[in-house]
Design an enzyme around this catalytic site. Structure first.
Site, PDB file in Angstrom:
ATOM      1  N   GLY A  81      -2.158 -31.039   0.898  1.00 18.59           N
ATOM      2  CA  GLY A  81      -0.983 -31.702   0.099  1.00 18.59           C
ATOM      3  C   GLY A  81      -1.507 -33.000  -0.254  1.00 18.59           C
ATOM      4  N   ASP A  82      -0.561 -33.850  -0.891  1.00 17.61           N
ATOM      5  CA  ASP A  82      -0.942 -35.189  -1.520  1.00 17.61           C
ATOM      6  C   ASP A  82      -1.867 -34.977  -2.511  1.00 17.61           C
ATOM      7  OD1 ASP A  82       1.024 -36.251   0.326  1.00 17.61           O
ATOM      8  OD2 ASP A  82      -0.421 -35.860   2.058  1.00 17.61           O
ATOM      9  N   LYS A  87       0.005 -33.264  -7.297  1.00 19.60           N
ATOM     10  CA  LYS A  87       0.540 -32.353  -8.282  1.00 19.60           C
ATOM     11  C   LYS A  87       1.564 -32.895  -9.104  1.00 19.60           C
ATOM     12  CE  LYS A  87       1.498 -30.043  -4.339  1.00 19.60           C
ATOM     13  NZ  LYS A  87       0.772 -31.192  -3.389  1.00 19.60           N
ATOM     14  N   ASN A 128      10.270 -32.435   3.040  1.00 22.53           N
ATOM     15  CA  ASN A 128       9.175 -32.771   3.612  1.00 22.53           C
ATOM     16  C   ASN A 128       8.047 -33.237   2.391  1.00 22.53           C
ATOM     17  OD1 ASN A 128       9.044 -30.177   3.023  1.00 22.53           O
ATOM     18  ND2 ASN A 128       7.613 -29.798   4.845  1.00 22.53           N
ATOM     19  N   ALA A 129       8.293 -32.612   1.219  1.00 24.53           N
ATOM     20  CA  ALA A 129       7.303 -32.642   0.093  1.00 24.53           C
ATOM     21  C   ALA A 129       7.633 -34.194  -0.500  1.00 24.53           C
ATOM     22  CB  ALA A 129       7.604 -31.727  -0.876  1.00 24.53           C
ATOM     23  N   GLY A 130       6.398 -34.916  -1.039  1.00 28.46           N
ATOM     24  CA  GLY A 130       6.674 -36.134  -1.937  1.00 28.46           C
ATOM     25  C   GLY A 130       5.883 -36.157  -3.097  1.00 28.46           C
ATOM     26  N   HIS A 131       6.278 -35.742  -4.276  1.00 29.18           N
ATOM     27  CA  HIS A 131       5.593 -35.639  -5.394  1.00 29.18           C
ATOM     28  C   HIS A 131       5.899 -37.033  -6.452  1.00 29.18           C
ATOM     29  CE1 HIS A 131       5.593 -31.007  -5.289  1.00 29.18           C
ATOM     30  NE2 HIS A 131       4.898 -31.694  -4.507  1.00 29.18           N
ATOM     31  N   THR A 141       7.413 -33.959   9.776  1.00 33.07           N
ATOM     32  CA  THR A 141       8.053 -35.043   8.977  1.00 33.07           C
ATOM     33  C   THR A 141       9.532 -35.211   9.847  1.00 33.07           C
ATOM     34  OG1 THR A 141       9.163 -33.739   7.481  1.00 33.07           O
ATOM     35  CG2 THR A 141       7.016 -34.717   7.021  1.00 33.07           C
ATOM     36  N   GLN A 200       3.347 -29.281  -1.076  1.00 31.63           N
ATOM     37  CA  GLN A 200       2.123 -29.469  -0.033  1.00 31.63           C
ATOM     38  C   GLN A 200       0.887 -29.060  -0.574  1.00 31.63           C
ATOM     39  OE1 GLN A 200       5.539 -27.598   1.398  1.00 31.63           O
ATOM     40  NE2 GLN A 200       6.162 -29.691   1.917  1.00 31.63           N
ATOM     41  N   ARG A 238       3.296 -42.501   6.305  1.00 27.91           N
ATOM     42  CA  ARG A 238       2.258 -42.648   7.275  1.00 27.91           C
ATOM     43  C   ARG A 238       0.980 -42.883   6.538  1.00 27.91           C
ATOM     44  NH1 ARG A 238       3.307 -37.160  10.804  1.00 27.91           N
ATOM     45  NH2 ARG A 238       3.751 -36.434   8.873  1.00 27.91           N
ATOM     46  N   PRO A 239      -0.316 -43.500   7.205  1.00 30.17           N
ATOM     47  CA  PRO A 239      -1.446 -43.571   6.615  1.00 30.17           C
ATOM     48  C   PRO A 239      -2.095 -42.139   6.651  1.00 30.17           C
ATOM     49  CG  PRO A 239      -1.049 -45.343   8.448  1.00 30.17           C
ATOM     50  CD  PRO A 239       0.113 -44.377   8.556  1.00 30.17           C
ATOM     51  N   ASP A 292     -11.242 -41.771 -10.052  1.00 29.78           N
ATOM     52  CA  ASP A 292     -11.231 -43.564 -10.073  1.00 29.78           C
ATOM     53  C   ASP A 292     -11.372 -44.076  -8.626  1.00 29.78           C
ATOM     54  OD1 ASP A 292      -8.339 -42.450  -9.991  1.00 29.78           O
ATOM     55  OD2 ASP A 292      -8.140 -44.573  -9.781  1.00 29.78           O
TER      56      ASP A 292
END
Length: 444
Positions: free
Chosen positions: A21-22, A25, A47-50, A138, A233, A312-313, A342
């Site tokens: 995930g992360d 996307k 629980n996803a974060g786009h 989460t 995810q 969260r880190p 980058d």
């Protein structure tokens, strides 16, 4: 909403994550939605974060498809998604606050399951009780909602928006859940009457958006609409193919598309797999190429590696070719998108894991067990030590960056179609033709 009344040439596409995930996307879906009539989210939950960066404004979507920023695009939440009505309405309101009155573009499957307060309560109770086996969820009730779906006691959207049926189902199921909360976990029960009062207001807001999206997708396909499918995810969190049990509760890869929409995956002509130029993971579970040192922390800071959903880190590590190949294989990926190139700009040396020693045996295969000892073996590359943020063509990238990307294509056995060199939607290098596996990169 009718997208088209003229048949045209189409190639439906799907975007999936190839790591934990992360991977970026949301940005890629936002870019590709410029050519799409419909964007479909087919699994997962809030629980996803786009994240999509437009100028100096950042949008974070949890349930709403990332194509929502394009006015007039139909955005569909498929039956494979588990929907927290409160979270979804918060996203609707957030769009309005940003001047985006696009709520009418959103369609919700009548067969999608609903996340309710007892799911979150059980999620937290079960995670707290697992002293030695925390999954790192989460705590948003996603797993318990999918459990109810598999146990055939879930509440679907078509029931949720029917006041009488919702009351009857909620009252009966809440009684079962309260017995579990009180007897097994010593937690306070859920007040079904209060939940009904609060969530009935959400149902009123969502009712007009709920419909048979499967029929709609097939209709629009026959009319020639371009459809873009969006996974949440990453493939290594797939319930079947990921690092079980440290996974999410749905099929996060291309495998989930058909079941999550009722639309044939055979009609999808292009699957793009998103991978960072390095690797990150949030939560518990194996991470062979993790860097628990200053280099890992430098990646975290340079890449702003903090969860869009939890804050969260993220755990950071080198690119893992072994895991990447497996995700490409079971995800039927046609080409990769490499994001956050980058973030590597400042590094003197860049590494990639190319094989493992698993319980004393060297292999280039990703193991099923999460209990084995994995020692990764790396290949090293000299860093390019110059900014890639302004590059907009492959030729503009530093030579050593081009060599690294060629190595990734070679080692993964998969072409690269796009490279992302920053957060903003315009910081894209589109490779035409794709960078095909070929001679390989330079390394030690």
């Amino acid at each position: 909403m009718i997208i088209s009344n003229q048949v045209k040439s189409t190639q439906h596409s799907c975007v999936v994550g190839l790591q934990w995930g992360d991977e970026g996307k949301g940005k890629i879906v936002d870019v590709l939605s410029a050519e799409a009539d419909i964007v479909v989210r087919y699994q997962g939950g809030a629980n996803a974060g786009h994240t999509v960066q437009v100028g100096d404004r950042e949008y974070i979507f949890h349930l709403v498809p990332s194509g929502i920023l394009k006015e007039g695009t139909a955005c569909i939440i498929g039956n494979g998604v588990v929907i927290d009505p409160r979270a979804l309405i918060e996203e609707f309101d957030g769009l309005l606050e940003n001047g985006l009155d696009h709520e009418a573009n959103i369609m919700i499957s009548d067969r999608a399951h609903v996340v309710l307060p007892y799911h979150g309560a059980l999620d937290e109770a079960k995670e707290s009780a697992s002293e030695d086996g925390k999954i790192g969820t989460t705590l948003r009730g996603i797993g318990p909602c999918y459990t109810d779906k598999a146990s055939r006691i879930g509440i679907r959207m078509e029931e949720f928006v029917d006041p009488d049926r919702f009351r009857e189902r909620l009252t009966r199921i809440a009684d079962l859940k309260n017995r579990e909360l009180e007897s097994l976990h010593g937690r306070e029960p859920i007040d079904a009457a209060s939940v009904y009062e609060e969530y009935s207001a959400y149902a009123d807001r969502l009712r007009a958006r709920v419909c048979d999206v499967t029929a709609y997708l097939h209709e629009q396909d026959s009319l020639g609409a371009n459809i873009l499918f969006e996974g949440a995810q990453g493939a290594l969190l797939d319930i079947d193919m990921g690092t079980y049990p440290y996974v999410t509760s749905s099929n996060t890869s291309f495998l989930g598309l058909g079941a999550g929409t009722g639309f044939s995956a055979r009609k999808v002509g292009r699957v793009l797999g998103i991978t960072k130029a390095y690797t990150t993971r949030v939560g518990e579970g194996p991470f062979p190429s993790e860097m628990d040192d200053e280099a890992g922390e430098s990646l975290r800071q340079a890449g702003a590696e903090f969860g869009a959903t939890t804050g969260r880190p993220r755990r950071c590590g080198w690119l893992d070719i072994v895991a990447l190949r497996r995700a490409i294989q079971f995800g039927d990926v046609d080409a990769m998108v490499v994001t956050k190139l980058d973030v590597l700009d400042h590094l003197d040396v860049i590494k990639a894991a190319v094989s493992y020693t698993v319980d004393g045996v060297e292999t280039d295969q990703f193991p099923a067990s999460v209990d084995c000892e994995i020692i990764p073996h790396y290949r090293s590359f000299p860093g390019w030590l110059e900014s890639t943020a302004e590059c907009r063509s492959f030729e503009q990238l530093p030579e050593k960056a081009r060599q690294y990307l060629q190595f990734v294509a070679d080692a993964a056995g998969c072409p690269i179609a796009i490279v992302s060199v920053g957060k903003e939607r315009t910081q894209i290098v589109t490779l035409e033709p794709w960078l095909e596996p070929g001679a390989g990169g330079e390394g030690d």
